[in-house]
Design an enzyme around this catalytic site. Sequence first.
Site, PDB file in Angstrom:
ATOM      1  N   LYS A 126       3.620  -4.673   7.011  1.00 31.68           N
ATOM      2  CA  LYS A 126       4.782  -3.877   6.607  1.00 31.68           C
ATOM      3  C   LYS A 126       6.027  -4.544   7.152  1.00 31.68           C
ATOM      4  O   LYS A 126       5.960  -5.291   8.132  1.00 31.68           O
ATOM      5  CB  LYS A 126       4.666  -2.456   7.181  1.00 31.68           C
ATOM      6  CG  LYS A 126       5.502  -1.428   6.476  1.00 31.68           C
ATOM      7  CD  LYS A 126       4.833  -0.858   5.239  1.00 31.68           C
ATOM      8  CE  LYS A 126       5.783   0.019   4.454  1.00 31.68           C
ATOM      9  NZ  LYS A 126       5.103   0.720   3.356  1.00 31.68           N
ATOM     10  N   ASP A 166       9.448   0.039  -0.652  1.00 29.89           N
ATOM     11  CA  ASP A 166       9.200   1.272   0.111  1.00 29.89           C
ATOM     12  C   ASP A 166      10.532   2.010   0.108  1.00 29.89           C
ATOM     13  O   ASP A 166      11.358   1.755  -0.798  1.00 29.89           O
ATOM     14  CB  ASP A 166       8.727   0.946   1.544  1.00 29.89           C
ATOM     15  CG  ASP A 166       8.198   2.160   2.298  1.00 29.89           C
ATOM     16  OD1 ASP A 166       7.038   2.538   2.085  1.00 29.89           O
ATOM     17  OD2 ASP A 166       8.951   2.767   3.097  1.00 29.89           O
TER      18      ASP A 166
HETATM   19  P1  NDP Z   1      12.602   6.176  -2.004  1.00 30.83           P
HETATM   20  O1  NDP Z   1      13.618   5.446  -1.222  1.00 30.83           O
HETATM   21  O2  NDP Z   1      12.464   5.926  -3.455  1.00 30.83           O
HETATM   22  O3  NDP Z   1      12.799   7.749  -1.821  1.00 30.83           O
HETATM   23  C1  NDP Z   1      12.780   8.343  -0.574  1.00 30.83           C
HETATM   24  C2  NDP Z   1      13.159   9.794  -0.737  1.00 30.83           C
HETATM   25  O4  NDP Z   1      12.927  10.461   0.501  1.00 30.83           O
HETATM   26  C3  NDP Z   1      14.627   9.992  -1.073  1.00 30.83           C
HETATM   27  O5  NDP Z   1      14.774  11.130  -1.869  1.00 30.83           O
HETATM   28  C4  NDP Z   1      15.251  10.210   0.300  1.00 30.83           C
HETATM   29  O6  NDP Z   1      16.453  10.958   0.273  1.00 30.83           O
HETATM   30  C5  NDP Z   1      14.159  10.978   1.007  1.00 30.83           C
HETATM   31  N1  NDP Z   1      14.256  10.729   2.449  1.00 30.83           N
HETATM   32  C6  NDP Z   1      14.158   9.548   3.099  1.00 30.83           C
HETATM   33  N2  NDP Z   1      14.338   9.694   4.422  1.00 30.83           N
HETATM   34  C7  NDP Z   1      14.547  11.002   4.593  1.00 30.83           C
HETATM   35  C8  NDP Z   1      14.795  11.787   5.735  1.00 30.83           C
HETATM   36  N3  NDP Z   1      14.855  11.259   6.972  1.00 30.83           N
HETATM   37  N4  NDP Z   1      14.936  13.128   5.537  1.00 30.83           N
HETATM   38  C9  NDP Z   1      14.856  13.665   4.291  1.00 30.83           C
HETATM   39  N5  NDP Z   1      14.629  12.963   3.179  1.00 30.83           N
HETATM   40  C10 NDP Z   1      14.486  11.666   3.331  1.00 30.83           C
HETATM   41  O7  NDP Z   1      11.208   5.907  -1.242  1.00 30.83           O
HETATM   42  P2  NDP Z   1       9.724   6.066  -1.802  1.00 30.83           P
HETATM   43  O8  NDP Z   1       9.638   7.206  -2.732  1.00 30.83           O
HETATM   44  O9  NDP Z   1       9.273   4.723  -2.227  1.00 30.83           O
HETATM   45  O10 NDP Z   1       8.931   6.414  -0.454  1.00 30.83           O
HETATM   46  C11 NDP Z   1       8.740   7.743   0.008  1.00 30.83           C
HETATM   47  C12 NDP Z   1       7.575   7.800   0.978  1.00 30.83           C
HETATM   48  O11 NDP Z   1       6.394   7.337   0.317  1.00 30.83           O
HETATM   49  C13 NDP Z   1       7.703   6.918   2.223  1.00 30.83           C
HETATM   50  O12 NDP Z   1       7.039   7.536   3.296  1.00 30.83           O
HETATM   51  C14 NDP Z   1       6.942   5.657   1.828  1.00 30.83           C
HETATM   52  O13 NDP Z   1       6.491   4.946   2.951  1.00 30.83           O
HETATM   53  C15 NDP Z   1       5.796   6.282   1.068  1.00 30.83           C
HETATM   54  N6  NDP Z   1       5.083   5.388   0.156  1.00 30.83           N
HETATM   55  C16 NDP Z   1       5.762   4.741  -0.847  1.00 30.83           C
HETATM   56  C17 NDP Z   1       5.058   3.925  -1.711  1.00 30.83           C
HETATM   57  C18 NDP Z   1       5.714   3.304  -2.902  1.00 30.83           C
HETATM   58  O14 NDP Z   1       4.980   2.742  -3.724  1.00 30.83           O
HETATM   59  N7  NDP Z   1       7.019   3.378  -3.064  1.00 30.83           N
HETATM   60  C19 NDP Z   1       3.614   3.651  -1.517  1.00 30.83           C
HETATM   61  C20 NDP Z   1       2.994   4.458  -0.500  1.00 30.83           C
HETATM   62  C21 NDP Z   1       3.732   5.261   0.309  1.00 30.83           C
HETATM   63  P3  NDP Z   1      17.858  10.207   0.551  1.00 30.83           P
HETATM   64  O15 NDP Z   1      18.093   9.378  -0.667  1.00 30.83           O
HETATM   65  O16 NDP Z   1      18.804  11.325   0.725  1.00 30.83           O
HETATM   66  O17 NDP Z   1      17.643   9.402   1.802  1.00 30.83           O
END
Ligand code: NDP
Length: 445
Positions: A126, A166
Amino acid sequence: MDQQLERVFEAVVARNPGEAEFHQAVREVLESLGPVIKRHPEYLEMKMLERICEPERQIIFRVPWTDDKGEVHINRGFRVEFNSALGPYKGGLRFHPSVYLGVIKFLGFEQIFKNSLTGLPIGGGKGGSDFDPRGKSDSEVMRFCQSFMTELYRHLGEYTDVPAGDIGVGGREIGYMFGQYKRITNRYESGVLTGKGIGWGGSLVRTEATGYGTVVFANEMLKTRGESMDGKRVTVSGSGNVAIYAAEKAAELGATVLGFSDSTGYVVDEGGIDLDLLKQIKEVERGRVSDYVERRPAARLGTSGSIWDVPVDVALPCATQNELNGQQARTLVANGVKVVAEGANMPTTPDAMRLLQDAGVLFAPGKAANAGGVATSALEMQQNASRDLWSFEYTEERLTEIMKKIHEQCATTADSYGVPGDYVTGANIAGFEKVAKAIQAFGLV
Ligand code: NDP
């Protein structure tokens, strides 16, 4: 926890001070492994657990870049190449101000077991940076990505280390990084990054894969109780890549998605959310949840509490680590939740997880439920290796099949260790056993 494993854990904490998220991820895995070391005492002699908890390589580097006004900024870049027993290091890059070594190590550690569960030949890694892409112009993001890749490229390769996206890293960032990698190396090495755009080496379904896979997993869990997603009330947290496509698949399977969130608040839309509008705001305009409410009078903006206060059958935490705590889990249980499936990595705090499991809620840990993203990344690598592009239908079929197999592995492993329905133990043991066998085969390396 078994006393011998407790000692391993204490050593991990002492060797990695101040890395709370990493400690949490390690503890959760070690807590499951007591019965495994009873069956395989040789693992203790071989220091198998100490080996798995120590990354093979940790890279930290400076990332200098200039903003549109010409001002210089310095960020920190990370890549933790955790374990390559099953294949090249594989795992996403996160750009978020909260990133530090402990976050990257927790994610890399989880990734080892997740990738093992997919049954595909990928190791765990990662990376990322404390860079915050929010509020930056396209050209600022491009300059940052180019600077980041100018250092990272020397550690990558389709047989060595293959990053993906991510939090904060989507198609745009992968494009800039792939462009810079190609320029520096003079190689069109498609398999060096995944999550690429369709038309230049990307795979169909990769965008949807993590969210879709999470819902397929939740549906499989429901089937064990003679139920399905059809007719269920669902909430997702976050409104990024994982959340949007989890919501899409849930709706496709007949559920009603009542709400979502971002770091500024949450939205409740009782009639079911308008996915096209959400995609427009989040994927195109890069807007906030309040923009959705402004354009959709039936929806309301949550001003106090959290998305977990909304009564639902299925809760899908899809935002970030430790976003669902004990108090919120208690509320979900009181409101009759049946399934919690983690689309995000480690979104549920340990006390919340225990509470949900003790209440008989079907609980899917992220390393199993969200493995569809990395699995489809591995399918992207397969397509790159054969210079092919599979159809959406075929790729989704492969994804669904992989998710069903992961579910079955977790369930049968939990059964065989006498804890039926405990998907946390099932995932940790099934993921660990495959990696441990490979490490054993390679000798002390
Ligand atoms: P994105 O950046 O596309 O979206 C993240 C979302 O989570 C946004 O809506 C963001 O809101 C919100 N968010 C992030 N940090 C916080 C916080 N501290 N408090 C509240 N909301 C928060 O990321 P992904 O959808 O790709 O990833 C989301 C999760 O899924 C992560 O844990 C990632 O590790 C996991 N994951 C992702 C994969 C992928 O293929 N993308 C694969 C496997 C796991 P804002 O914009 O306001 O920050």
